[in-house]
Structure formats: structure tokens, C-alpha cells
Design a protein around this motif. Sequence first.
Motif: not given
Length: 471
Positions: A315-342
Amino acid sequence: MIMSRIEARRDEDTVAAGPLVDGLLRGLPAEAVLTDPDVTASYANDMASFCPAGSPAVVVLPRTVEQVQHVMRTATELRVPVVPQGARTGLSGGANATDGCIVLSLTKMDRILEISPVDRIAVVEAGVVNADLSRAVGEHGLYYPPDPSSWEQCTIGGNIGTASGGLCCVKYGVTAEYVLGLDVVLADGRLMSTGRRTAKGVAGYDLTRLFVGSEGSLGIVVRAVLALRPKPPGQLVLAAEFSSGAAACDAVCRIMAGGHVPSLLELMDRTTVKAVNDLAHMGLPDSTEALLLAAFDTADPAADLAAVGALCEAAGATSVVPADDAAESELLLKARRLSLVALEAVKGTTMIDDVCVPRSRLGELIDGVERIAEKHGLTIGVVAHAGDGNTHPTVCFDAQDPEESRRARESFDEIMALGLELGGTITGEHGVGVLKKEWLARELGPVGLEMQRAVKQVFDPLNILNPGKLF
């Protein structure tokens, strides 16, 4: 002179509230009846902007079903409106007080009464906090899927009142799909049980579903039987960056058309990504026009992420980053969890819309919101539960600036109109409250509105249950 007038006004209020408070105290302990104006004022509203709120006559905090029944009998006898409340995390003014009302706060009714691994149900009181329930059932290897963003504060009763959703809806569905049965105190104080605690049941009209999403306008939910699922494996997350919102929405369509069932599929537009970067310095590229987050909690999440990653690239993604474990997954989700506060940090105040459209038209909505933002000279970020088409366009504005506030309200209305034009709905999970009353009428049409009012009349002939909400 001024102080004497204030004192005289307070004396008048005390006299006026006398029969009401006396009546309530006949069935409630003194500590459950709050009359201090400074205290009652703190219960006047939820978290929504542009929603008027009145001054409660009294706030009551019952601990038992019998006490709730007494409150409703007293209210019926004296013809006093009752506004039910949970944690007041709502975003539509549905829990806002009306002048002279009883605010009925159910936060003290917070017991988890039963967890059954065999029947896969939980029986809870209305004031149980969503996160507390999730942790409690998790100890039994079970899972309660509905997870609103405010899950650490919001209550199950409030979730039922607004039929709330959350990040996991794309796979597991919304609150309505997990409410099997209810105990409801009616306007006149009678107690009614609806539904069942069995896996199946079609006896009579589905009154349980009628109460889910009714925003406290038909009765007071005091107890709920909730369906549970086996606890899934831990999820892995993938983040995909796109150079346009259209490309990200194309990826969403490819994922869903391909039969994939992610446990989470969330979208952030460029405005939201920038706000998160400004707040948390997460290092997302300035060229990111849209960020898509996908997660799987399957037996082989890495394989699912690889397949979805390929679709994102197509579909044209410029970067695709899959997490290797739960810790990396939570790091990737941090941006979404901060959205409304930001986004709130951009101007200090936000209006969070809740428009849901067919997935196939998600790109049109995001493009339309961008045009509306440019037209009104406002910052409007879009975060979306992309997997089910539920978007939260968030209008950032200075509440102290009357002109900017006016433009914020106009843009909010234009976004709702756009959602209806695209075949969507004005609210996917936040409810109508007072914020969207006019728009509910437009969505339902005159016949639909007439039928809904007729239902309200049957359950609440005196119109004392959360009056002024919905319609």
C-alpha cells in the motif's frame, strides 16, 4: 451586603432542599448524602467541552441496591430529576447535572460479586472500575475485552451506559457484546432483572441490549452479568509509516479484505504524530503523514505481522517495524496511548469527536477533516480505531478565545455532518449526551426519534431519569 445576600441564598436553597434531603436520609446514612455546595459542584459535569451543566441539589453515594431503590422512590414522590454517574470520564455531557437534581453516583457500589471460570462470566456492581475487573479475571486465566482509553478510571456502569468500546474492538467487539444480564432500578424504584447468565437465551424482547447505550435515561444499572473469554497470548505489535493518509487507509482496507483479524488496528494522522513528537520526543520522522499500528495475539503473531507488513508495503508504507517481544510492543504503542494527551497540550482544550464510518470510507473522512481544519484555521488531529472505522477527530483550541471556540464548535459539527454523508454515525462509543442531541435527531429521522421517545415514556413517564440527554 454581598455576603449577607450569599448567606440568604444558601438559606433559601437549604429550605428548598429540606424535604428532599430529609426524604433521602430516611433510607441512606448521613455520609452518603452530600449537600455542601462546594462539594456538589464538583459532581456537576463530565469531561466534555461545550456541554452546559446545572447545579445539583444533592449528591448521593449509595452502597446497596436497596439504597438506590430508596433514592428513586424519593425522587418519584417529589418529582425530582436524577442524574446517574460513574467516574465522569465521559465525553458527551451525558453525566452532567441539571439544576436541582439528585446526582446518583454509583462509585461506592464497586464489588466484584462472582467470577466463574466454568460459565465464563463475572457478576459485578456498577461502580467496578474496568481495569480492576480486567486484573481480577486475569488471575483466573480469563479476559474482559472492552478497554476504553480511560479504563483505569471508568466504571462498568458507565461503560454500559454509553456502550463504550476501546482499542481491541476490531477483534473482540464492544461492551454490548459482553453484557448478558442486568439488574436495573426503574424510575419508580422497582427492581427489574433482564437477560441471563447462560451462553444462550432468547426469551422475550432483548431488554438487556435496550439498556446498553441508554445513558441512564431508562433506569439505573446496579449489577451486570458479563461474558468473559479465555485470556489470549501476549500480543505483538507492528508500526508502519506512510507518506499519505490515503496510503495508510488503503493498507487498512487490504488488511481487512485479506481476512486478517488483528487484536488492534490503530491509525494516527500527521497532526497527531507531530503532537506526540513534540510532547514525548519519540523521534518519529517529520515526513510521517500517517502511522498505522497493528497487533496480533494469535498462536503465531510474528507470522501474522509479517503478512500484514507485506500488505502495508504494497500500500506504500515507507517503513514497517515489527516488534520482537512484549517490551518492544509496548514501546510502539506508547505513541498511540499519548495521542489525546499530546493533542490537548497543543492548545490546552480539546473537543473529541466520535464519528464512525464504513472502513472503506475511512480515507475520505480523514481527507475531509483536513479540509475542515484548513477552512477554520484550526489544529485537528485524527486518531482512529481504524479496524472498525471509528475515528476520533480532536479539535484543539483556546477555550479563552471566544472566536476560536466558535470555530471549534463549527468544525465539530461539520465533521459530524461529513460522517453522516459517508454513511456513518455520529457516535461509535462516546454516546450522545447533550453534545450531540441535535445530531441524533438528524441521524434517526422523525419516525425513529418518535419511537425512541415512546420507549423513554414507557420506562420513565415522569421524565426524571437523566432528563435533557439524548433528545
